[in-house]
Write a protein that holds these residues in place. Structure first.
Motif, mmCIF file in Angstrom:
data_model
loop_
_atom_site.group_PDB
_atom_site.id
_atom_site.type_symbol
_atom_site.label_atom_id
_atom_site.label_comp_id
_atom_site.label_asym_id
_atom_site.label_seq_id
_atom_site.Cartn_x
_atom_site.Cartn_y
_atom_site.Cartn_z
ATOM 1 N N ALA A 1 0.835 -1.203 0.000
ATOM 2 C CA ALA A 1 0.000 0.000 0.000
ATOM 3 C C ALA A 1 0.875 1.261 0.000
ATOM 4 N N ASP B 1 0.643 2.935 -3.165
ATOM 5 C CA ASP B 1 -0.552 3.774 -3.314
ATOM 6 C C ASP B 1 -0.274 5.193 -2.837
ATOM 7 N N THR C 1 -6.225 9.897 0.382
ATOM 8 C CA THR C 1 -7.439 9.156 0.749
ATOM 9 C C THR C 1 -8.028 8.446 -0.458
ATOM 10 N N ASP C 2 -8.114 9.161 -1.572
ATOM 11 C CA ASP C 2 -8.749 8.611 -2.773
ATOM 12 C C ASP C 2 -7.936 7.493 -3.409
ATOM 13 N N ASN C 3 -6.602 7.520 -3.217
ATOM 14 C CA ASN C 3 -5.747 6.555 -3.912
ATOM 15 C C ASN C 3 -5.407 5.326 -3.071
ATOM 16 N N ARG D 1 -5.864 1.954 -1.319
ATOM 17 C CA ARG D 1 -6.737 0.813 -1.599
ATOM 18 C C ARG D 1 -7.664 0.499 -0.429
ATOM 19 N N GLU D 2 -8.796 -0.059 -0.742
ATOM 20 C CA GLU D 2 -9.778 -0.417 0.283
ATOM 21 C C GLU D 2 -9.188 -1.469 1.216
ATOM 22 N N GLY D 3 -9.376 -1.268 2.502
ATOM 23 C CA GLY D 3 -8.881 -2.221 3.493
ATOM 24 C C GLY D 3 -7.494 -1.923 4.004
ATOM 25 N N GLU E 1 -3.558 10.466 6.730
ATOM 26 C CA GLU E 1 -3.513 11.323 5.547
ATOM 27 C C GLU E 1 -3.038 12.736 5.872
#
Length: 341
Positions: free
Chosen positions: A42, A45, A67-69, A71-73, A81
């Motif tokens: 991550a 990301d 936040t937008d980039n 990954r989920e989880g 952030e």
């Protein structure tokens, strides 16, 4: 062009970033530090989120990109952030650290309360104009006073009959927050004047522990370690032109019974606590340290100087005159004091 930034999260981990910029855009990114991140990859990301952003991106733009980039989880431990946005802004020179500034310390001198609050406005505006170095100023005064927050209702906060009975002057300051009961010698008060870049991207609540970390170190050095009572409170004002006032008052030897006679809100605060006397809610520095008030102030000034490299300074005559004139025109007037009736 290469850039390097570091930020230690209050109560968290160290976040570091190394950046390259070209033509006003972030081109290469390496985010690193002693934080924890799951899953490991991550981190890509986070780096990808920063790559391609304008070098003058705002704190919120950087935070939202992360936040937008992400990954989920994915989970960040010891940083977030906002910490990433702060370290990037530091690397690019938009946010500053304590050591980026040349600090001055103004030791206590007895000045009327109306002029004390006027000095807060005068010196903060000097910071905004660039005519004053970042400064910490310790207060001293000889009269009894209540200093209320900029937005507090006079009649809701203060029992004026009791204030007059006890010879307590009521003054309104420019910063928000609650009322401060300030008889001579019963508390320790200081004001911090700095560029807003020092708290770039921080909410008021987040900036308090950051700005007062040095105070915690000073208090620990004189064995303040108690869960009993409230030692003090803080307030803040940020001007639109980039300067900040951070104001703190701590109890030293407060007459809590008199305080709750004068302050209506003091009665309300204890009304649902099953407490018959406000004395049980106050844990002054005098009872904990057995030190003279000035001894504690000296420890605080020394601690601040060690952490920031601050040098002793004197309040100049021009600033004193400006504060005196502003007090007469504004802070000593009934119109200002009762501006929120």
């Amino acid at each position: 062009m290469k850039h390097h930034g570091e930020y230690k999260v209050v109560g968290g981990k160290l976040v570091v970033v190394d950046l390259d910029t070209s033509d006003g855009v972030i081109t290469e990114v390496s985010l690193n530090g002693d934080f924890f991140l799951e899953p490991d990859d991550a981190l890509d990301d986070l780096n990808d989120a920063l790559r391609g952003l304008p070098a003058d991106a705002s704190h919120s733009t950087i935070r939202n990109a992360v936040t937008d980039n992400l990954r989920e989880g994915a989970v960040m431990f010891g940083f977030d952030e906002d910490a990433i946005a702060r370290v990037v802004r530091r690397a690019l020179g938009h946010a500053t650290k304590w050591e980026d500034h040349e600090w001055e310390v103004l030791s206590p001198e007895i000045i009327p309360i109306t002029e004390q609050v006027a000095l807060d406005e005068v010196l903060t505006r000097q910071i905004a104009k660039g005519t004053r170095k970042p400064t910490i100023r310790f207060w001293d005064w000889s009269e009894g006073a209540v200093v209320i927050g900029s937005f507090q209702s006079l009649k809701n906060e203060v029992d004026m009959e009791q204030a007059e009975k006890h010879g307590i002057q009521v003054v309104r300051r420019i910063s928000g927050g609650g009322a401060m009961f300030m008889e001579a010698g019963n508390c320790i008060t200081y004001s911090l004047y700095a560029p807003e870049s020092l708290v770039d991207g921080m909410s008021f609540a987040d900036s308090y522990p950051y700005l007062d970390a040095w105070v915690m170190e000073a208090l620990e050095s004189i064995d303040i370690a108690t869960p009993a009572g409230k030692i003090g409170g803080a307030a803040q004002k940020r001007l639109a032109n980039g300067a900040m006032l951070h104001h703190v008052t701590m109890s030293y030897d407060i007459d809590a019974e008199k305080m709750t006679q004068v302050l209506r809100i003091g009665r309300e605060k204890i009304s649902d606590k099953g407490i018959t006397s406000a004395v049980k809610r106050v844990d002054p520095l005098k009872s904990q340290t057995k030190l003279d008030r000035m001894e504690i102030i000296n420890v605080m000034m020394d601690t601040f100087a060690k952490r920031t490299g601050a040098k002793p300074a004197q309040l100049d005559a021009e600033s004193r005159l400006a504060a005196k004139e502003l007090a007469e025109a504004k802070f000593a007037t009934a119109q200002w004091t009762a501006r929120v009736p």
